[in-house]
Design a protein around this motif. Structure first.
Motif, PDB file in Angstrom:
ATOM      1  N   ASN A  69      46.739  -4.914 -44.223  1.00 13.30           N
ATOM      2  CA  ASN A  69      47.494  -4.613 -43.217  1.00 13.30           C
ATOM      3  C   ASN A  69      48.820  -4.853 -43.814  1.00 13.30           C
ATOM      4  OD1 ASN A  69      46.059  -4.152 -40.434  1.00 13.30           O
ATOM      5  ND2 ASN A  69      45.287  -5.977 -41.332  1.00 13.30           N
ATOM      6  N   ARG A  70      49.970  -4.101 -43.197  1.00 18.73           N
ATOM      7  CA  ARG A  70      51.605  -4.516 -43.654  1.00 18.73           C
ATOM      8  C   ARG A  70      51.610  -5.802 -42.813  1.00 18.73           C
ATOM      9  NH1 ARG A  70      53.860   0.762 -42.164  1.00 18.73           N
ATOM     10  NH2 ARG A  70      54.934  -0.310 -40.549  1.00 18.73           N
ATOM     11  N   LEU A  71      52.713  -6.484 -43.331  1.00 17.50           N
ATOM     12  CA  LEU A  71      53.226  -7.913 -42.609  1.00 17.50           C
ATOM     13  C   LEU A  71      53.707  -7.344 -41.331  1.00 17.50           C
ATOM     14  CD1 LEU A  71      53.446 -10.824 -42.563  1.00 17.50           C
ATOM     15  CD2 LEU A  71      55.926 -10.287 -43.963  1.00 17.50           C
ATOM     16  N   ASP A  72      54.628  -6.413 -41.297  1.00 16.98           N
ATOM     17  CA  ASP A  72      55.182  -6.201 -40.030  1.00 16.98           C
ATOM     18  C   ASP A  72      54.193  -5.878 -38.639  1.00 16.98           C
ATOM     19  OD1 ASP A  72      54.860  -3.690 -41.336  1.00 16.98           O
ATOM     20  OD2 ASP A  72      55.862  -2.574 -39.850  1.00 16.98           O
ATOM     21  N   GLN A  73      52.945  -5.121 -39.116  1.00 17.79           N
ATOM     22  CA  GLN A  73      51.780  -5.008 -38.304  1.00 17.79           C
ATOM     23  C   GLN A  73      51.218  -6.175 -37.744  1.00 17.79           C
ATOM     24  OE1 GLN A  73      49.769  -2.031 -40.682  1.00 17.79           O
ATOM     25  NE2 GLN A  73      50.974  -0.488 -39.787  1.00 17.79           N
ATOM     26  N   ALA A  74      51.042  -7.115 -38.573  1.00 16.57           N
ATOM     27  CA  ALA A  74      50.400  -8.408 -38.520  1.00 16.57           C
ATOM     28  C   ALA A  74      51.256  -9.076 -37.701  1.00 16.57           C
ATOM     29  CB  ALA A  74      49.893  -9.044 -39.768  1.00 16.57           C
ATOM     30  N   ILE A  75      52.333  -9.274 -37.864  1.00 20.70           N
ATOM     31  CA  ILE A  75      53.578 -10.104 -36.998  1.00 20.70           C
ATOM     32  C   ILE A  75      53.228  -9.452 -35.774  1.00 20.70           C
ATOM     33  CG2 ILE A  75      55.748 -10.339 -36.656  1.00 20.70           C
ATOM     34  CD1 ILE A  75      56.073 -10.586 -39.637  1.00 20.70           C
ATOM     35  N   LYS A  76      53.239  -8.125 -35.274  1.00 17.15           N
ATOM     36  CA  LYS A  76      53.325  -7.300 -34.165  1.00 17.15           C
ATOM     37  C   LYS A  76      51.911  -7.932 -33.126  1.00 17.15           C
ATOM     38  CE  LYS A  76      53.891  -2.941 -31.785  1.00 17.15           C
ATOM     39  NZ  LYS A  76      53.884  -1.388 -32.069  1.00 17.15           N
ATOM     40  N   ARG A  77      51.141  -7.700 -34.082  1.00 17.72           N
ATOM     41  CA  ARG A  77      49.702  -7.989 -33.501  1.00 17.72           C
ATOM     42  C   ARG A  77      49.480  -9.695 -33.131  1.00 17.72           C
ATOM     43  NH1 ARG A  77      46.722  -6.546 -37.296  1.00 17.72           N
ATOM     44  NH2 ARG A  77      46.491  -4.516 -36.743  1.00 17.72           N
ATOM     45  N   ASN A  78      50.349 -10.515 -33.662  1.00 20.08           N
ATOM     46  CA  ASN A  78      50.482 -11.977 -33.155  1.00 20.08           C
ATOM     47  C   ASN A  78      51.798 -12.193 -32.334  1.00 20.08           C
ATOM     48  OD1 ASN A  78      49.394 -14.353 -34.210  1.00 20.08           O
ATOM     49  ND2 ASN A  78      51.155 -14.657 -35.471  1.00 20.08           N
ATOM     50  N   ASN A  79      51.861 -11.470 -31.672  1.00 22.19           N
ATOM     51  CA  ASN A  79      52.866 -11.693 -30.360  1.00 22.19           C
ATOM     52  C   ASN A  79      54.125 -11.709 -30.965  1.00 22.19           C
ATOM     53  OD1 ASN A  79      51.069 -11.212 -28.438  1.00 22.19           O
ATOM     54  ND2 ASN A  79      50.089 -13.219 -28.556  1.00 22.19           N
ATOM     55  N   ASN A  80      54.367 -11.166 -32.262  1.00 24.45           N
ATOM     56  CA  ASN A  80      55.640 -11.254 -32.984  1.00 24.45           C
ATOM     57  C   ASN A  80      56.080 -12.731 -33.701  1.00 24.45           C
ATOM     58  OD1 ASN A  80      56.488  -8.473 -32.496  1.00 24.45           O
ATOM     59  ND2 ASN A  80      57.009  -9.165 -30.348  1.00 24.45           N
ATOM     60  N   LYS A  81      54.942 -13.537 -33.793  1.00 28.80           N
ATOM     61  CA  LYS A  81      55.094 -14.716 -34.067  1.00 28.80           C
ATOM     62  C   LYS A  81      54.898 -14.583 -35.596  1.00 28.80           C
ATOM     63  CE  LYS A  81      53.704 -17.301 -30.125  1.00 28.80           C
ATOM     64  NZ  LYS A  81      52.773 -18.301 -29.653  1.00 28.80           N
ATOM     65  N   ARG A  82      55.311 -15.382 -36.530  1.00 30.17           N
ATOM     66  CA  ARG A  82      55.288 -15.229 -37.757  1.00 30.17           C
ATOM     67  C   ARG A  82      54.708 -16.518 -38.536  1.00 30.17           C
ATOM     68  NH1 ARG A  82      59.257 -12.190 -40.629  1.00 30.17           N
ATOM     69  NH2 ARG A  82      60.418 -10.745 -39.125  1.00 30.17           N
ATOM     70  N   GLN A  83      53.900 -17.213 -37.727  1.00 27.20           N
ATOM     71  CA  GLN A  83      52.974 -18.308 -38.142  1.00 27.20           C
ATOM     72  C   GLN A  83      51.738 -17.761 -38.068  1.00 27.20           C
ATOM     73  OE1 GLN A  83      55.352 -18.962 -35.435  1.00 27.20           O
ATOM     74  NE2 GLN A  83      56.832 -19.601 -36.940  1.00 27.20           N
ATOM     75  N   PHE A  84      50.881 -17.859 -39.054  1.00 25.87           N
ATOM     76  CA  PHE A  84      49.348 -17.530 -39.144  1.00 25.87           C
ATOM     77  C   PHE A  84      48.502 -18.790 -39.739  1.00 25.87           C
ATOM     78  CE2 PHE A  84      52.001 -13.880 -39.762  1.00 25.87           C
ATOM     79  CZ  PHE A  84      51.536 -12.847 -39.059  1.00 25.87           C
ATOM     80  N   THR A  85      47.426 -18.598 -39.545  1.00 27.71           N
ATOM     81  CA  THR A  85      46.319 -19.540 -40.103  1.00 27.71           C
ATOM     82  C   THR A  85      45.265 -18.812 -40.438  1.00 27.71           C
ATOM     83  OG1 THR A  85      46.693 -21.254 -38.187  1.00 27.71           O
ATOM     84  CG2 THR A  85      44.741 -21.496 -39.435  1.00 27.71           C
TER      85      THR A  85
END
Length: 276
Positions: free
Chosen positions: A16-32
């Motif tokens: 995935n593109r990072l921007d798509q992943a951030i959108k899926r993450n409720n616009n949060k930039r923190q991931f695990t």
């Protein structure tokens, strides 16, 4: 991580593109990363925080992050950063695969990430983005095979940037190197050399050490590897040539037809004539 995609849940792999992943993450930039292995293809400068350690990553780098890591992406558009995520179940198809994902790329004791450069951004985009998407649209099995190969290529390129002395310290990679060399030497000498001692001498190790390495990497003894090679070549010659059994015995380096027949029957429970 974030809301797991159906692709990742079903196949054990996603890109995935990072921007798509951030959108899926409720616009949060923190991931695990959870139990997943992650490879980030960086085509834009970005600031990355992993396990509270800060990293400035320039465009033209690949970042490897192992499981159970907290990751935060700061101030990056995300259009030119691609996240490859995969499970060990997806990637591990052989002992070699297991060695790769359990290497310093993902389990680097000196850092929470491993960074390796790539040369051509446009080539990376074509080979790993456009090509992967074409496979995805065409056929699922082709797509997953291409994904496995793409991951392996990225890891192999990254290994070139691990200091040689560090690679040599990793006994598992030393084993893999020796076993691969054993298989190459076997291909050359199987007709004339059938003893483990010959191949051990070629590798400058003891027969016991060679067997220890083949059992670790291949799950079988060095002697068994030699036998499998001889049986495989025997079956090919019996099935696809007009040689007599006596001629095949000679070609494979056996002293006579009887010796070859006994060997073949012992390991296949069939006479060579039954293969014709």
């Amino acid at each position: 991580m974030y809301i797991i995609t159906d692709q990742l849940r079903e196949n054990g792999f996603s890109i995935n593109r990072l921007d798509q992943a951030i959108k899926r993450n409720n616009n949060k930039r923190q991931f695990t990363t959870l139990e997943y292995f992650c490879i980030y293809i960086i085509m834009e400068d970005l600031h990355l925080i992993v396990e509270n350690n800060s990293y400035n990553i320039a465009a033209g780098n690949i970042v490897f992050v192992g499981p159970q890591k907290n990751v935060q992406f700061l101030k990056a558009r995300g259009y030119d950063t691609f996240l490859i995520t995969f499970s060990s179940t997806f990637y591990e198809r052989s002992i070699k695969d297991s060695l790769f994902i359990n290497s310093q790329l993902f389990f680097n004791y000196n850092s929470d990430i491993f960074v390796a450069p790539f040369i051509n951004i446009e080539e990376m985009r074509v080979v790993f983005m456009d090509r992967m998407e074409s496979f995805r649209k065409k056929d699922k099995s082709l797509y997953l095979s291409a994904a496995h190969n793409a991951i392996e290529r990225l890891m192999l390129d990254a290994f070139l940037h691990i200091p040689t002395e560090d690679v040599k310290k990793d006994i598992k990679f030393d084993y893999l190197y020796c076993v691969n060399k054993f298989k190459v030497t076997l291909q050359r000498d199987y007709k004339t050399a059938k003893k483990v001692s010959h191949y051990a001498a070629e590798l400058n190790v003891t027969p016991r050490k060679l067997t220890e390495m083949t059992e670790y990497v291949l799950g079988k003894s060095a002697k068994h590897v030699i036998i499998e090679k001889l049986i495989s070549e025997s079956k090919k010659m019996l099935s696809y040539t007009n040689y007599t059994i006596s001629q095949i015995a000679y070609e494979l380096g056996f002293s006579d037809e009887g010796n070859f027949t006994n060997f073949f029957k012992k390991h296949t429970q069939k006479n060579p004539s039954e293969m014709r």
